[in-house]
Motif scaffolding. Structure first.
Motif, PDB file in Angstrom:
ATOM      1  N   THR A 218       4.487   6.507 -18.370  1.00  0.00           N
ATOM      2  CA  THR A 218       4.025   6.223 -17.014  1.00  0.00           C
ATOM      3  C   THR A 218       4.825   7.007 -15.978  1.00  0.00           C
ATOM      4  OG1 THR A 218       3.458   3.985 -17.778  1.00  0.00           O
ATOM      5  CG2 THR A 218       3.478   4.357 -15.407  1.00  0.00           C
ATOM      6  N   VAL A 219       6.135   7.055 -16.137  1.00  0.00           N
ATOM      7  CA  VAL A 219       6.971   7.807 -15.201  1.00  0.00           C
ATOM      8  C   VAL A 219       6.642   9.293 -15.279  1.00  0.00           C
ATOM      9  CG1 VAL A 219       9.334   8.476 -14.612  1.00  0.00           C
ATOM     10  CG2 VAL A 219       8.839   6.104 -15.247  1.00  0.00           C
ATOM     11  N   GLU A 220       6.511   9.816 -16.477  1.00  0.00           N
ATOM     12  CA  GLU A 220       6.221  11.240 -16.635  1.00  0.00           C
ATOM     13  C   GLU A 220       4.844  11.593 -16.068  1.00  0.00           C
ATOM     14  OE1 GLU A 220       6.786  11.953 -20.789  1.00  0.00           O
ATOM     15  OE2 GLU A 220       8.965  12.205 -20.595  1.00  0.00           O
ATOM     16  N   LEU A 221       3.880  10.692 -16.233  1.00  0.00           N
ATOM     17  CA  LEU A 221       2.544  10.944 -15.685  1.00  0.00           C
ATOM     18  C   LEU A 221       2.592  10.926 -14.156  1.00  0.00           C
ATOM     19  CD1 LEU A 221      -0.445  11.441 -16.252  1.00  0.00           C
ATOM     20  CD2 LEU A 221      -0.776   8.953 -16.325  1.00  0.00           C
ATOM     21  N   LEU A 222       3.336   9.993 -13.586  1.00  0.00           N
ATOM     22  CA  LEU A 222       3.500   9.958 -12.129  1.00  0.00           C
ATOM     23  C   LEU A 222       4.125  11.263 -11.632  1.00  0.00           C
ATOM     24  CD1 LEU A 222       3.455   8.517  -9.378  1.00  0.00           C
ATOM     25  CD2 LEU A 222       5.691   7.514  -9.981  1.00  0.00           C
ATOM     26  N   GLU A 223       5.133  11.748 -12.356  1.00  0.00           N
ATOM     27  CA  GLU A 223       5.800  12.989 -11.976  1.00  0.00           C
ATOM     28  C   GLU A 223       4.818  14.161 -12.006  1.00  0.00           C
ATOM     29  OE1 GLU A 223       9.866  15.455 -13.199  1.00  0.00           O
ATOM     30  OE2 GLU A 223       8.912  14.107 -14.642  1.00  0.00           O
TER      31      GLU A 223
ATOM     32  N   THR B 212      16.826  -4.773 -17.481  1.00  0.00           N
ATOM     33  CA  THR B 212      17.892  -3.800 -17.244  1.00  0.00           C
ATOM     34  C   THR B 212      17.653  -2.495 -17.983  1.00  0.00           C
ATOM     35  OG1 THR B 212      19.450  -5.609 -16.943  1.00  0.00           O
ATOM     36  CG2 THR B 212      20.383  -3.433 -17.363  1.00  0.00           C
ATOM     37  N   ASN B 213      17.200  -2.586 -19.221  1.00  0.00           N
ATOM     38  CA  ASN B 213      16.973  -1.356 -20.000  1.00  0.00           C
ATOM     39  C   ASN B 213      15.977  -0.439 -19.317  1.00  0.00           C
ATOM     40  OD1 ASN B 213      18.762  -2.089 -22.026  1.00  0.00           O
ATOM     41  ND2 ASN B 213      17.178  -3.093 -23.267  1.00  0.00           N
TER      42      ASN B 213
ATOM     43  N   GLU C  16      17.388   7.361 -15.463  1.00  0.00           N
ATOM     44  CA  GLU C  16      17.658   8.529 -16.306  1.00  0.00           C
ATOM     45  C   GLU C  16      16.530   9.550 -16.225  1.00  0.00           C
ATOM     46  OE1 GLU C  16      18.153   6.685 -20.062  1.00  0.00           O
ATOM     47  OE2 GLU C  16      20.035   5.689 -19.530  1.00  0.00           O
ATOM     48  N   LEU C  17      15.307   9.075 -16.021  1.00  0.00           N
ATOM     49  CA  LEU C  17      14.152   9.969 -15.921  1.00  0.00           C
ATOM     50  C   LEU C  17      13.981  10.511 -14.507  1.00  0.00           C
ATOM     51  CD1 LEU C  17      11.628   7.819 -18.019  1.00  0.00           C
ATOM     52  CD2 LEU C  17      12.512  10.070 -18.673  1.00  0.00           C
ATOM     53  N   GLU C  18      14.937  10.200 -13.635  1.00  0.00           N
ATOM     54  CA  GLU C  18      14.886  10.607 -12.226  1.00  0.00           C
ATOM     55  C   GLU C  18      13.634  10.069 -11.534  1.00  0.00           C
ATOM     56  OE1 GLU C  18      15.423  14.815 -11.939  1.00  0.00           O
ATOM     57  OE2 GLU C  18      17.435  14.766 -12.818  1.00  0.00           O
ATOM     58  N   GLY C  19      13.306   8.848 -11.924  1.00  0.00           N
ATOM     59  CA  GLY C  19      12.103   8.222 -11.370  1.00  0.00           C
ATOM     60  C   GLY C  19      12.312   7.579 -10.017  1.00  0.00           C
ATOM     61  N   ILE C  20      13.578   7.258  -9.666  1.00  0.00           N
ATOM     62  CA  ILE C  20      13.811   6.577  -8.390  1.00  0.00           C
ATOM     63  C   ILE C  20      13.517   7.497  -7.209  1.00  0.00           C
ATOM     64  CG2 ILE C  20      15.552   5.460  -6.939  1.00  0.00           C
ATOM     65  CD1 ILE C  20      16.743   4.263  -9.480  1.00  0.00           C
ATOM     66  N   PRO C  21      14.066   8.727  -7.153  1.00  0.00           N
ATOM     67  CA  PRO C  21      13.685   9.632  -6.060  1.00  0.00           C
ATOM     68  C   PRO C  21      12.185   9.921  -6.044  1.00  0.00           C
ATOM     69  CG  PRO C  21      15.626  10.456  -7.205  1.00  0.00           C
ATOM     70  CD  PRO C  21      15.097   9.330  -8.027  1.00  0.00           C
TER      71      PRO C  21
ATOM     72  N   GLN D 168      24.260   0.573 -10.592  1.00  0.00           N
ATOM     73  CA  GLN D 168      24.118   2.026 -10.709  1.00  0.00           C
ATOM     74  C   GLN D 168      22.896   2.518  -9.940  1.00  0.00           C
ATOM     75  OE1 GLN D 168      24.732   2.052 -15.229  1.00  0.00           O
ATOM     76  NE2 GLN D 168      25.629   4.015 -14.637  1.00  0.00           N
ATOM     77  N   ASN D 169      21.806   1.780 -10.047  1.00  0.00           N
ATOM     78  CA  ASN D 169      20.610   2.154  -9.287  1.00  0.00           C
ATOM     79  C   ASN D 169      20.832   1.972  -7.784  1.00  0.00           C
ATOM     80  OD1 ASN D 169      19.373   2.739 -11.672  1.00  0.00           O
ATOM     81  ND2 ASN D 169      17.846   1.101 -11.588  1.00  0.00           N
ATOM     82  N   GLN D 170      21.538   0.909  -7.421  1.00  0.00           N
ATOM     83  CA  GLN D 170      21.857   0.684  -6.013  1.00  0.00           C
ATOM     84  C   GLN D 170      22.721   1.828  -5.470  1.00  0.00           C
ATOM     85  OE1 GLN D 170      23.748  -3.148  -6.052  1.00  0.00           O
ATOM     86  NE2 GLN D 170      21.876  -4.221  -6.703  1.00  0.00           N
TER      87      GLN D 170
END
Length: 486
Positions: A341-346, A399-400, A407-412, A444-446
């Motif tokens: 899902t993250v990769e498709l969004l990217e 959490t996982n 790690e997938l740089e999904g937050i930015p 870490q995300n914060q």
């Protein structure tokens, strides 16, 4: 009571008379009298077995005569009368079974089911010159089967054994809408868990696919929708068999029914098994790349468009399954679903920014004003927003998955989708929702979001423009609304 008994004898004798005379309109009146009398519960309960035995002989004889008369030299008037007489026999049978377990069992034991089903098969598969005239006996005969089956398991099982799958498929394929409707009612009445599993077998799957096709082409036909939602969707074996045998257009119908079932009130236990959720997640992961073809203008290719719409429908179902349905939250741990899902969004986001295409953000809100033509709507309306929604759902108190998105740089990536986009209504709200779930109890995300703020990138400023900021409190970062007077 004596009068009722005499009436029984008179009608029974009149029915017997039909067997020994050339058919005429008086015979039709005899049967109509019997049909009318059977509307009275007291009369129904008192009918003797002999009357039903004679009625069965009349029906059998009419069936034989109709088959003989339907040759090359058929007489239209003779056939028309035979069809009327058969319809009236079926009406009498139908009326006799209303709220009468005794008569249901009696007609079953006498052999009415076999004779009636064979006659219905003949009516449905034979090209009679009196084409429209056959629909009346068809409808009445199927109504009889429905009344016979209600609340009577032995009748249900006999009807199923003698009509499954070929005759039921024939009747559901009739040209007459009422015949199809009544046949759907009989199928719904007979179905149970064991019979649904039989439908999933390769040699029987066409019957299930016909029901689903009726859901698509006749959505107002309530019985087929009930069959699908109350029976089909509860069987993972059947869902998988149907899905593999469907066109993409038909798959969208199945997924829309699934979605509607999930949206029902009190759907905490909606009856859809976990294995169906796993299967659909796998289908989404396997086929999701089909959506990307729309960026090249392939929406004009119907097959490409339908495949993409199937993916979009799969995403909608997965979003709903992971929203307030505890029984499906195991999807948070479904292998690689979050990564996909993250990769498709990217990919979708990058394609949309690279050039003007179907995935590009837009500011055209005229189509939402009520004046726009809905046919001009993009097929990928809300697709990016729903990808973000699914990411948010999969990260809720997990959490996982929070770590995996970072790690997938999904937050930015999600922060970069906070801008208003008419092709993705509410994308800003879903982005805020996802960020909240990603930051919750995850330092870490914060910290990552705080670092983005300190660097002052445009990505993070979008949050401020929407009225949100990140605030440090007791060593944790919280996403909170900005005060209007600040």
């Amino acid at each position: 009571m004596a009068a009722l008994s005499n009436s029984n004898l008179d009608i029974s004798a009149s029915i017997a008379g039909i067997l020994n005379e050339k058919h005429c309109s008086e015979h039709l009146q005899v049967l109509k009298t019997f049909t009318a009398a059977l509307r009275d519960r007291e009369y129904r309960d008192a009918v003797q077995e002999q009357a039903f035995s004679r009625l069965l002989k009349v029906l059998t004889g009419l069936s034989d005569e109709l088959q003989d008369a339907s040759g090359d030299c058929e007489d239209p008037q003779t056939v028309a009368l035979l069809l009327q007489l058969i319809a009236e026999c079926f009406r009498a049978q139908r009326n006799s079974c209303v709220q009468s377990t005794r008569n249901q069992s009696l007609l079953r034991e006498l052999g009415f089911i076999d004779v009636s089903l064979k006659l219905l098969s003949f009516l449905q598969t034979t090209n009679l010159e009196n084409r429209d005239g056959k629909f009346e006996p068809l409808r009445c005969g199927i109504q009889f089967l429905g009344n016979l089956a209600v609340g009577n398991q032995m009748c249900k099982d006999d009807i199923w054994q003698l009509s499954f799958p070929n005759l039921l498929l024939q009747l559901l394929s009739a040209e007459d809408e009422k015949t199809v409707n009544y046949s759907s009612m009989v199928l719904h009445t007979c179905l149970d868990e064991a019979k649904v599993e039989q439908l999933s077998e390769p040699q029987n799957i066409q019957l299930a696919l016909r029901v689903m096709d009726l859901c698509r082409i006749q959505p107002d036909l309530d019985w087929t929708v009930l069959i699908a939602t109350q029976h089909f969707l509860k069987s993972s074996a059947l869902v998988e068999s149907m899905y593999s045998g469907m066109s993409h257009h038909e798959r969208v119908t199945l997924l829309e029914l699934l979605f509607a079932q999930l949206r029902e009130e009190d759907s905490e236990e909606c009856g859809i098994p976990p294995s169906v959720a796993r299967f659909l997640a796998n289908c989404f992961q396997t086929g999701c790349g089909a959506v990307l073809a729309l960026a090249t203008g392939s929406a004009s290719n119907d097959e490409v468009l339908q495949e993409a719409l199937t993916v979009i429908s799969l995403l909608d179902v997965l979003c709903e399954m992971t929203s307030d349905h505890r029984q499906f939250m195991f999807l948070q741990d479904h292998p690689d679903l979050l990564v996909t899902t993250v990769e498709l969004l990217e990919q979708v986001h990058a394609i949309g920014k690279a050039s003007k295409n179907i995935f590009s953000a837009a500011q055209n809100f005229s189509s939402f004003s009520g004046d726009g033509d809905s046919s001009s709507h993009s097929p990928v309306i809300s697709f990016k927003a729903h990808l973000i929604r699914l990411i948010g759902n999969l990260c809720h108190r997990n959490t996982n998955n929070q770590e995996k998105v970072r790690e997938l740089e999904g937050i930015p990536l999600i922060l970069d989708n906070c801008n208003i986009d008419s092709n993705n209504p509410f994308i800003s709200q879903w982005a805020i929702f996802a960020i909240r779930n990603l930051l919750e109890h995850n330092k870490q995300n914060q910290q990552l979001v705080a670092d983005l703020e300190r660097r002052g990138p445009a990505d993070y400023s979008a949050l401020k423009e929407l009225g949100f900021l990140v605030e440090e409190r007791d060593g944790s970062l919280l996403l909170k609304p900005v005060r209007k007077d600040s």
